[in-house]
Design a protein around this motif. Structure first.
Motif, PDB file in Angstrom:
ATOM      1  N   ALA A 173       0.794  -1.093   0.044  1.00 49.64           N
ATOM      2  CA  ALA A 173      -0.100  -0.001   0.034  1.00 49.64           C
ATOM      3  C   ALA A 173       0.888   1.236  -0.041  1.00 49.64           C
ATOM      4  CB  ALA A 173      -1.026   0.012   1.210  1.00 49.64           C
ATOM      5  N   GLY A 174       1.953   1.186   0.733  1.00 51.40           N
ATOM      6  CA  GLY A 174       3.018   2.357   0.897  1.00 51.40           C
ATOM      7  C   GLY A 174       3.269   2.610  -0.447  1.00 51.40           C
ATOM      8  N   SER A 175       3.675   1.426  -1.128  1.00 52.31           N
ATOM      9  CA  SER A 175       4.563   1.740  -2.425  1.00 52.31           C
ATOM     10  C   SER A 175       3.703   2.179  -3.566  1.00 52.31           C
ATOM     11  CB  SER A 175       5.289   0.196  -2.802  1.00 52.31           C
ATOM     12  OG  SER A 175       4.342  -0.665  -3.013  1.00 52.31           O
ATOM     13  N   MET A 176       2.533   2.289  -3.377  1.00 49.95           N
ATOM     14  CA  MET A 176       1.495   3.022  -4.373  1.00 49.95           C
ATOM     15  C   MET A 176       1.683   4.330  -4.508  1.00 49.95           C
ATOM     16  SD  MET A 176      -1.856   1.079  -4.074  1.00 49.95           S
ATOM     17  CE  MET A 176      -2.347  -0.643  -4.170  1.00 49.95           C
ATOM     18  N   THR A 177       1.980   4.960  -3.282  1.00 49.19           N
ATOM     19  CA  THR A 177       2.093   6.309  -2.976  1.00 49.19           C
ATOM     20  C   THR A 177       3.477   6.921  -2.924  1.00 49.19           C
ATOM     21  OG1 THR A 177       2.085   5.961  -0.701  1.00 49.19           O
ATOM     22  CG2 THR A 177      -0.019   6.536  -1.761  1.00 49.19           C
ATOM     23  N   VAL A 178       4.023   8.039  -3.661  1.00 53.69           N
ATOM     24  CA  VAL A 178       3.065   8.677  -4.750  1.00 53.69           C
ATOM     25  C   VAL A 178       3.624   8.596  -6.057  1.00 53.69           C
ATOM     26  CG1 VAL A 178       2.126  11.237  -5.203  1.00 53.69           C
ATOM     27  CG2 VAL A 178       2.198  10.207  -2.891  1.00 53.69           C
ATOM     28  N   SER A 179       3.099   8.477  -7.025  1.00 54.73           N
ATOM     29  CA  SER A 179       3.626   8.237  -8.561  1.00 54.73           C
ATOM     30  C   SER A 179       3.728   9.812  -8.983  1.00 54.73           C
ATOM     31  CB  SER A 179       2.853   7.584  -9.464  1.00 54.73           C
ATOM     32  OG  SER A 179       3.363   7.597 -10.617  1.00 54.73           O
ATOM     33  N   HIS A 180       4.895  10.197  -9.318  1.00 53.14           N
ATOM     34  CA  HIS A 180       5.102  11.676  -9.755  1.00 53.14           C
ATOM     35  C   HIS A 180       6.266  11.669 -10.526  1.00 53.14           C
ATOM     36  CE1 HIS A 180       8.152  12.927  -6.818  1.00 53.14           C
ATOM     37  NE2 HIS A 180       7.672  11.889  -6.056  1.00 53.14           N
ATOM     38  N   ALA A 181       6.930  12.653 -10.701  1.00 54.42           N
ATOM     39  CA  ALA A 181       7.846  13.105 -11.714  1.00 54.42           C
ATOM     40  C   ALA A 181       8.790  12.282 -12.092  1.00 54.42           C
ATOM     41  CB  ALA A 181       8.138  14.550 -11.808  1.00 54.42           C
ATOM     42  N   ASN A 182       9.398  11.666 -10.670  1.00 55.02           N
ATOM     43  CA  ASN A 182      10.481  10.880 -10.553  1.00 55.02           C
ATOM     44  C   ASN A 182      10.220   9.349 -10.845  1.00 55.02           C
ATOM     45  OD1 ASN A 182       9.247  10.143  -8.259  1.00 55.02           O
ATOM     46  ND2 ASN A 182      10.994  10.183  -6.991  1.00 55.02           N
TER      47      ASN A 182
ATOM     48  N   ASP B 219      -0.546  16.389 -20.501  1.00 56.06           N
ATOM     49  CA  ASP B 219       0.474  17.334 -20.063  1.00 56.06           C
ATOM     50  C   ASP B 219       1.028  17.034 -18.438  1.00 56.06           C
ATOM     51  OD1 ASP B 219      -1.258  18.797 -18.446  1.00 56.06           O
ATOM     52  OD2 ASP B 219      -1.852  20.201 -20.144  1.00 56.06           O
ATOM     53  N   THR B 220       1.912  17.673 -18.238  1.00 56.29           N
ATOM     54  CA  THR B 220       2.518  17.279 -16.824  1.00 56.29           C
ATOM     55  C   THR B 220       1.494  17.782 -15.813  1.00 56.29           C
ATOM     56  OG1 THR B 220       4.590  17.614 -17.553  1.00 56.29           O
ATOM     57  CG2 THR B 220       4.324  17.560 -15.249  1.00 56.29           C
ATOM     58  N   SER B 221       0.877  18.798 -15.951  1.00 56.47           N
ATOM     59  CA  SER B 221      -0.043  19.298 -14.946  1.00 56.47           C
ATOM     60  C   SER B 221      -1.159  18.173 -14.955  1.00 56.47           C
ATOM     61  CB  SER B 221      -0.722  20.670 -15.309  1.00 56.47           C
ATOM     62  OG  SER B 221      -1.750  20.968 -14.447  1.00 56.47           O
ATOM     63  N   THR B 222      -1.874  17.935 -15.825  1.00 52.50           N
ATOM     64  CA  THR B 222      -3.049  17.007 -16.054  1.00 52.50           C
ATOM     65  C   THR B 222      -2.467  15.628 -15.366  1.00 52.50           C
ATOM     66  OG1 THR B 222      -3.917  17.922 -18.003  1.00 52.50           O
ATOM     67  CG2 THR B 222      -4.658  15.875 -17.570  1.00 52.50           C
ATOM     68  N   ALA B 223      -1.267  15.054 -15.721  1.00 51.06           N
ATOM     69  CA  ALA B 223      -0.875  13.922 -15.266  1.00 51.06           C
ATOM     70  C   ALA B 223      -0.646  13.971 -13.650  1.00 51.06           C
ATOM     71  CB  ALA B 223       0.454  13.435 -15.978  1.00 51.06           C
ATOM     72  N   TYR B 224      -0.386  15.117 -13.188  1.00 49.49           N
ATOM     73  CA  TYR B 224      -0.345  15.157 -11.763  1.00 49.49           C
ATOM     74  C   TYR B 224      -1.784  14.832 -10.946  1.00 49.49           C
ATOM     75  CZ  TYR B 224       4.547  16.349 -10.507  1.00 49.49           C
ATOM     76  OH  TYR B 224       5.939  16.274 -10.343  1.00 49.49           O
ATOM     77  N   LYS B 225      -2.626  15.559 -11.718  1.00 52.76           N
ATOM     78  CA  LYS B 225      -3.857  15.792 -11.042  1.00 52.76           C
ATOM     79  C   LYS B 225      -4.730  14.348 -11.346  1.00 52.76           C
ATOM     80  CE  LYS B 225      -4.095  20.630 -11.771  1.00 52.76           C
ATOM     81  NZ  LYS B 225      -4.947  21.705 -12.562  1.00 52.76           N
ATOM     82  N   THR B 226      -4.323  13.537 -12.439  1.00 50.51           N
ATOM     83  CA  THR B 226      -4.940  12.227 -12.577  1.00 50.51           C
ATOM     84  C   THR B 226      -4.221  11.168 -11.876  1.00 50.51           C
ATOM     85  OG1 THR B 226      -3.994  12.098 -14.772  1.00 50.51           O
ATOM     86  CG2 THR B 226      -6.199  13.213 -14.576  1.00 50.51           C
ATOM     87  N   GLN B 227      -2.933  10.914 -12.422  1.00 46.20           N
ATOM     88  CA  GLN B 227      -2.274   9.754 -12.122  1.00 46.20           C
ATOM     89  C   GLN B 227      -1.514   9.869 -10.514  1.00 46.20           C
ATOM     90  OE1 GLN B 227      -1.496   7.205 -13.365  1.00 46.20           O
ATOM     91  NE2 GLN B 227       0.169   6.343 -12.007  1.00 46.20           N
TER      92      GLN B 227
ATOM     93  N   THR C 107      -3.117   7.354  -7.587  1.00 44.29           N
ATOM     94  CA  THR C 107      -1.995   6.571  -6.683  1.00 44.29           C
ATOM     95  C   THR C 107      -2.055   6.936  -5.240  1.00 44.29           C
ATOM     96  OG1 THR C 107      -0.256   7.776  -7.251  1.00 44.29           O
ATOM     97  CG2 THR C 107      -0.623   5.839  -8.520  1.00 44.29           C
ATOM     98  N   LEU C 108      -2.271   8.079  -5.010  1.00 44.93           N
ATOM     99  CA  LEU C 108      -2.568   8.568  -3.648  1.00 44.93           C
ATOM    100  C   LEU C 108      -3.611   7.945  -2.941  1.00 44.93           C
ATOM    101  CD1 LEU C 108      -1.410  10.152  -1.003  1.00 44.93           C
ATOM    102  CD2 LEU C 108      -2.596  12.187  -2.135  1.00 44.93           C
TER     103      LEU C 108
END
Length: 447
Positions: free
Chosen positions: A393-402, A416-424, A428-429
């Motif tokens: 469960a912990g390893s799901m959070t948080v999928s981001h730029a790295n 785009d990056t902004s949309t990916a942050y708000k969705t992806q 995962t969070l």
């Protein structure tokens, strides 16, 4: 040696790993081995003992799960090459209906990610995702987030995906119970991600622009295998492993004679997944050139090489940590905190957020937690299983730029990056939080 010194050494090692992997792009295999050497040397393990500890840890973990990882990767490769993944998507679509195309992709990702890595699963299913988005008139942002919700749910919680199976081996948790409870926990996780996609991702209108339609995609593969044969290489190993766990129950439902021995043999993960490979090979069309099965199996083996290296190095670090008296130092504080399942969740979440790699965070966290299980009061079979799931469960959070998967989703979904942050990142969070809540509830009931 004072406790604070041991903790400082481990913290420095973790920070160093994060920096080397995320900032300097060093391979986790090398970084984990360097961390094992660093911790061992600064904590005073004799040099000769340190080297033997590192090598024995490497060999021990690969000896227990190396074949399983290879077998699972081979199965996933064949499912991709033969179009069996497309067959599974079509079968699910028929059940849930064309109006529920997002749910189709969530469920397809849920099944496909059991033997296949998230990144590969998203790439494999991306053409199907686009074609269904076009056919249903639904934003690609919604479809991509739904697909991610399914992929992540099983990638982090259900063996024989490498991360969960490595954790089960490291923590000596019953693999069948990990599968059964992992499937149970992953269902509300999947639903949480699905509803998040419908609510949040629907705000972003991204046209599908498919390169091929669903019909053209089916023509590309030619004659697809039927649904039963497509699902069989995944479902049969899971069923056999589950039967082995049932056979090993204290109540001995299959007795203690020939029947139990049979299920112990046939349900051993190695045997079960080898049988899964056998079923997967039957999916390869006879019209394919001679040597195709060898070629595709080789591709699976090559794909597994990196995770095998990381797994072995994680075992080395874990063995070094076990050789230190960390458990003795932590025992009283951990017992007073009563935070057994939260500790592995938080460690895994911090590592995942910092490094971006779910599987690496699972390997490192399980290696760190293994020596502490007794002092956390997590010695029962169910406690071990729930600890595995808490780390997942912990390893799901948080999928981001790295996180490489973040960019795979962005690239293959035209975000785009902004949309990916708000969705992806958002999905995962949400999934990680829902997962640990469910796990904590199970822990309150059964531990």
């Amino acid at each position: 040696m004072p406790g604070w010194y041991l903790f400082l050494a481990v913290i420095i090692a973790i920070v160093g790993m994060v920096l080397l992997i995320s900032k300097l792009n060093w391979h986790p295999f090398v970084v984990l081995l360097l961390a094992a050497y660093f911790v061992g040397i600064v904590c005073g393990i004799p040099v000769d003992d340190l080297i033997s500890t590192i090598t024995s840890g490497f060999g021990s973990i690969l000896g227990s799960i190396g074949i399983v990882i290879l077998a699972g990767t081979i199965i996933g490769t064949i499912l991709e090459k033969t179009g069996a993944a497309l067959t599974m998507a079509n079968a699910i679509l028929k059940v849930v209906g064309k109006k529920r195309a997002p749910l189709t992709m969530s469920l397809t990702g849920y099944v496909v990610s059991i033997p296949v890595f998230c990144d590969s699963g998203f790439v494999i299913l991306s053409p199907i995702n686009r074609a269904l988005a076009e056919k249903s008139g639904i934003s690609l942002a919604v479809m991509a987030t739904c697909l991610s919700s399914g992929l992540y749910a099983t990638h982090c919680l259900v063996p024989p995906t490498p991360g969960p199976i490595i954790m089960a081996g490291t923590l000596k948790a019953d693999l069948g119970l990990v599968i059964l409870l992992g499937l149970a926990v992953s269902i509300p996780v999947l639903l949480a991600g699905y509803f998040y996609a419908l609510k949040i991702s629907s705000r972003y209108d991204i046209p599908a622009n498919p390169e091929v339609t669903l019909d053209e995609l089916m023509d590309k593969y030619g004659k697809l295998p039927n649904a039963l044969r497509s699902f069989a290489p995944i479902l049969l190993p899971i069923i056999l492993i589950a039967f082995k766990s049932i056979a090993d129950f204290p109540s001995a439902p299959f007795g203690s004679g020939v029947a139990k021995s049979f299920f112990d043999f046939i349900g051993n993960p190695v045997t079960a997944l080898i049988l899964g490979i056998g079923l997967a090979v039957t999916l390869i069309p006879k019209a394919e050139p001679k040597g195709t099965s060898f070629k595709w199996m080789s591709e699976g083996i090559v794909s597994a090489a990196g995770i095998l290296a990381i797994t072995g190095a994680g075992g080395s670090l874990g063995q070094v940590l076990r050789a230190l008296p960390i458990a003795d130092v932590l025992s009283s504080s951990l017992i007073e905190m009563h935070a057994g399942l939260l500790i592995p969740f938080i460690i895994a979440a911090l590592l995942k957020t910092a490094m971006g790699a779910s599987t690496v965070s699972m390997i490192v966290t399980s290696a760190m937690i293994a020596p502490l299980m007794g002092d956390m009061g997590m010695t029962s079979e169910i406690a071990k299983v729930l600890t595995v799931l808490a780390i997942g469960a912990g390893s799901m959070t948080v999928s981001h730029a790295n996180d490489s998967y973040f960019w795979v989703v962005s690239q293959f979904s035209d975000m785009d990056t902004s949309t990916a942050y708000k969705t992806q990142t958002g999905v995962t969070l949400v999934e990680g939080v829902v997962a640990i809540i469910v796990i904590m509830i199970l822990g309150a009931i059964f531990i």
